[in-house]
Design an enzyme around this catalytic site. Structure first.
Site, PDB file in Angstrom:
ATOM      1  N   MET A 146       0.857  -1.186   0.000  1.00 47.35           N
ATOM      2  CA  MET A 146       0.000   0.000   0.000  1.00 47.35           C
ATOM      3  C   MET A 146       0.889   1.230   0.000  1.00 47.35           C
ATOM      4  SD  MET A 146      -1.732   0.519   3.766  1.00 47.35           S
ATOM      5  CE  MET A 146      -2.354   2.142   3.321  1.00 47.35           C
ATOM      6  N   GLU A 166       4.000  -7.950   5.914  1.00 53.79           N
ATOM      7  CA  GLU A 166       5.437  -7.810   6.196  1.00 53.79           C
ATOM      8  C   GLU A 166       5.810  -6.365   5.956  1.00 53.79           C
ATOM      9  OE1 GLU A 166       6.650 -10.390   3.171  1.00 53.79           O
ATOM     10  OE2 GLU A 166       6.109 -12.184   4.290  1.00 53.79           O
ATOM     11  N   TYR A 192      -0.094   0.615  10.874  1.00 55.28           N
ATOM     12  CA  TYR A 192      -0.624  -0.730  11.076  1.00 55.28           C
ATOM     13  C   TYR A 192      -1.009  -0.955  12.552  1.00 55.28           C
ATOM     14  CZ  TYR A 192       1.364  -1.488   6.424  1.00 55.28           C
ATOM     15  OH  TYR A 192       1.677  -1.402   5.081  1.00 55.28           O
TER      16      TYR A 192
HETATM   17  C1  LIG Z   1       2.699   4.290   5.382  1.00 56.40           C
HETATM   18  C2  LIG Z   1       1.800   5.243   4.614  1.00 56.40           C
HETATM   19  C3  LIG Z   1       0.894   4.444   3.692  1.00 56.40           C
HETATM   20  C4  LIG Z   1       0.948   6.036   5.621  1.00 56.40           C
HETATM   21  O1  LIG Z   1      -0.003   6.807   4.890  1.00 56.40           O
HETATM   22  P1  LIG Z   1      -0.529   8.225   5.424  1.00 56.40           P
HETATM   23  O2  LIG Z   1      -1.693   8.620   4.605  1.00 56.40           O
HETATM   24  O3  LIG Z   1       0.584   9.180   5.526  1.00 56.40           O
HETATM   25  O4  LIG Z   1      -1.002   7.832   6.906  1.00 56.40           O
HETATM   26  P2  LIG Z   1      -2.165   8.530   7.747  1.00 56.40           P
HETATM   27  O5  LIG Z   1      -2.080  10.009   7.566  1.00 56.40           O
HETATM   28  O6  LIG Z   1      -3.452   7.862   7.444  1.00 56.40           O
HETATM   29  O7  LIG Z   1      -1.708   8.194   9.233  1.00 56.40           O
HETATM   30  C5  LIG Z   1      -2.317   7.134   9.954  1.00 56.40           C
HETATM   31  C6  LIG Z   1      -1.419   6.799  11.129  1.00 56.40           C
HETATM   32  O8  LIG Z   1      -0.169   6.290  10.658  1.00 56.40           O
HETATM   33  C7  LIG Z   1       0.890   6.762  11.524  1.00 56.40           C
HETATM   34  N1  LIG Z   1       1.790   7.592  10.732  1.00 56.40           N
HETATM   35  C8  LIG Z   1       1.608   8.062   9.480  1.00 56.40           C
HETATM   36  N2  LIG Z   1       2.700   8.755   9.078  1.00 56.40           N
HETATM   37  C9  LIG Z   1       3.575   8.701  10.102  1.00 56.40           C
HETATM   38  C10 LIG Z   1       4.898   9.207  10.286  1.00 56.40           C
HETATM   39  N3  LIG Z   1       5.533   9.901   9.316  1.00 56.40           N
HETATM   40  N4  LIG Z   1       5.534   8.947  11.450  1.00 56.40           N
HETATM   41  C11 LIG Z   1       4.929   8.237  12.419  1.00 56.40           C
HETATM   42  N5  LIG Z   1       3.662   7.731  12.302  1.00 56.40           N
HETATM   43  C12 LIG Z   1       3.013   7.962  11.163  1.00 56.40           C
HETATM   44  C13 LIG Z   1       0.218   7.516  12.641  1.00 56.40           C
HETATM   45  O9  LIG Z   1      -0.070   6.592  13.675  1.00 56.40           O
HETATM   46  C14 LIG Z   1      -1.065   7.984  12.006  1.00 56.40           C
HETATM   47  O10 LIG Z   1      -2.100   8.167  12.917  1.00 56.40           O
HETATM   48  P3  LIG Z   1      -2.294   9.607  13.643  1.00 56.40           P
HETATM   49  O11 LIG Z   1      -2.393  10.619  12.529  1.00 56.40           O
HETATM   50  O12 LIG Z   1      -3.551   9.444  14.414  1.00 56.40           O
HETATM   51  O13 LIG Z   1      -1.068   9.822  14.467  1.00 56.40           O
HETATM   52  C15 LIG Z   1       2.630   6.276   3.819  1.00 56.40           C
HETATM   53  O14 LIG Z   1       3.587   6.864   4.679  1.00 56.40           O
HETATM   54  C16 LIG Z   1       3.365   5.692   2.625  1.00 56.40           C
HETATM   55  O15 LIG Z   1       2.790   5.570   1.545  1.00 56.40           O
HETATM   56  N6  LIG Z   1       4.631   5.344   2.795  1.00 56.40           N
HETATM   57  C17 LIG Z   1       5.451   4.832   1.674  1.00 56.40           C
HETATM   58  C18 LIG Z   1       5.011   3.451   1.220  1.00 56.40           C
HETATM   59  C19 LIG Z   1       5.001   2.470   2.348  1.00 56.40           C
HETATM   60  O16 LIG Z   1       5.866   2.489   3.219  1.00 56.40           O
HETATM   61  N7  LIG Z   1       4.011   1.566   2.335  1.00 56.40           N
HETATM   62  C20 LIG Z   1       3.852   0.575   3.379  1.00 56.40           C
HETATM   63  C21 LIG Z   1       4.705  -0.595   3.197  1.00 56.40           C
HETATM   64  S1  LIG Z   1       4.280  -1.513   1.747  1.00 56.40           S
END
Ligand SMILES: CC(C)(COP(=O)(O)OP(=O)(O)OC[C@H]1O[C@@H](n2cnc3c(N)ncnc32)[C@H](O)[C@@H]1OP(=O)(O)O)[C@@H](O)C(=O)NCCC(=O)NCCS
Length: 152
Positions: free
Chosen positions: A66, A99, A111
Site C-alpha cells: 500500500m 510484512e 498498522y
Molecule cells: C505508510 C503510509 C501508507 C501512511 O499513509 P498516510 O496517509 O501518511 O497515513 P495517515 O495520515 O493515514 O496516518 C495514519 C497513522 O499512521 C501513523 N503515521 C503516518 N505517518 C507517520 C509518520 N511519518 N511517522 C509516524 N507515524 C506515522 C500515525 O499513527 C497515524 O495516525 P495519527 O495521525 O492518528 O497519528 C505512507 O507513509 C506511505 O505511503 N509510505 C510509503 C510506502 C510504504 O511504506 N508503504 C507501506 C509498506 S508496503
C-alpha cells in the site's frame, strides 16, 4: 473515496509506487493485481493518490502493498484506505498478515493504529539499494466476528 482499482488507474498507481519504493512493483504486476487481488485506490478531488493490494487466501488475507502519494501523506488517507479496503474483503478473514521493513516507522505506526501487532521477525529479508539487507517485521490483525467494527 476508496474504490476498486481499474486498469485505467495503473499508470497513476505506478507513478506513486516509483516515488515511494526502492524496489517498486512493475506496471505488469499492477495490471495483473487488478484481476488477481483485491486492489483498491483512494481518490482526492478526483485524483488517485494512493493504492492498496490485499490477497485473500481461503480464510486469511495478506496485505501485499500500500502507499499514499508523498504530497498527500499525513492526512489520514492511508488509514482510510486500509480501513475501507479491509472491509471490502469478501472472504471475512480470520487473520490478516503483512510484512514491513523494520525501518518503516510510519507504516508500522499506521498498522498498529489499525490493530495489527508484531508476531515475528524475518531476518535480512529485504534487499537495500546499497547491497545490505534489512529485517522484515511480520504483523497480524485478528479479525472479530463483527467485521464492520474491525477498526473501531
Ligand atoms: C505508510 C503510509 C501508507 C501512511 O499513509 P498516510 O496517509 O501518511 O497515513 P495517515 O495520515 O493515514 O496516518 C495514519 C497513522 O499512521 C501513523 N503515521 C503516518 N505517518 C507517520 C509518520 N511519518 N511517522 C509516524 N507515524 C506515522 C500515525 O499513527 C497515524 O495516525 P495519527 O495521525 O492518528 O497519528 C505512507 O507513509 C506511505 O505511503 N509510505 C510509503 C510506502 C510504504 O511504506 N508503504 C507501506 C509498506 S508496503
Amino acid at each position: 473515496m476508496v474504490r476498486l482499482m481499474q486498469q485505467a488507474d495503473v499508470s497513476a498507481v505506478v507513478k506513486i509506487e516509483n516515488l515511494v519504493q526502492s524496489h517498486p512493483w512493475t506496471y505488469k504486476q499492477f495490471q495483473e493485481s487488478v484481476d488477481s487481488y483485491l486492489s483498491t485506490v483512494i481518490e482526492k478531488n478526483g485524483q488517485v493518490v494512493g493504492f492498496c493490494i490485499l490477497q485473500a487466501v481461503v480464510d486469511e488475507a495478506n496485505l501485499l502493498l500500500m502507499a499514499i502519494d508523498p504530497d498527500f501523506q499525513g492526512q489520514g488517507l492511508g488509514y482510510e484506505l486500509l480501513d475501507q479496503s479491509v472491509q471490502m474483503l469478501k472472504n471475512n478473514p480470520v487473520h490478516i498478515f503483512l510484512e514491513v521493513r523494520e525501518s518503516n516507522k510510519a507504516a508500522i505506526a499506521l498498522y498498529e493504529k489499525a490493530h495489527f501487532h508484531q508476531i515475528d521477525l524475518r531476518k535480512n529479508y529485504y534487499p537495500n539499494t546499497d547491497g545490505t539487507r534489512e529485517h522484515a517485521i511480520i504483523m497480524v490483525k485478528s479479525c472479530s466476528d463483527d467485521f464492520a467494527s474491525l477498526f473501531s
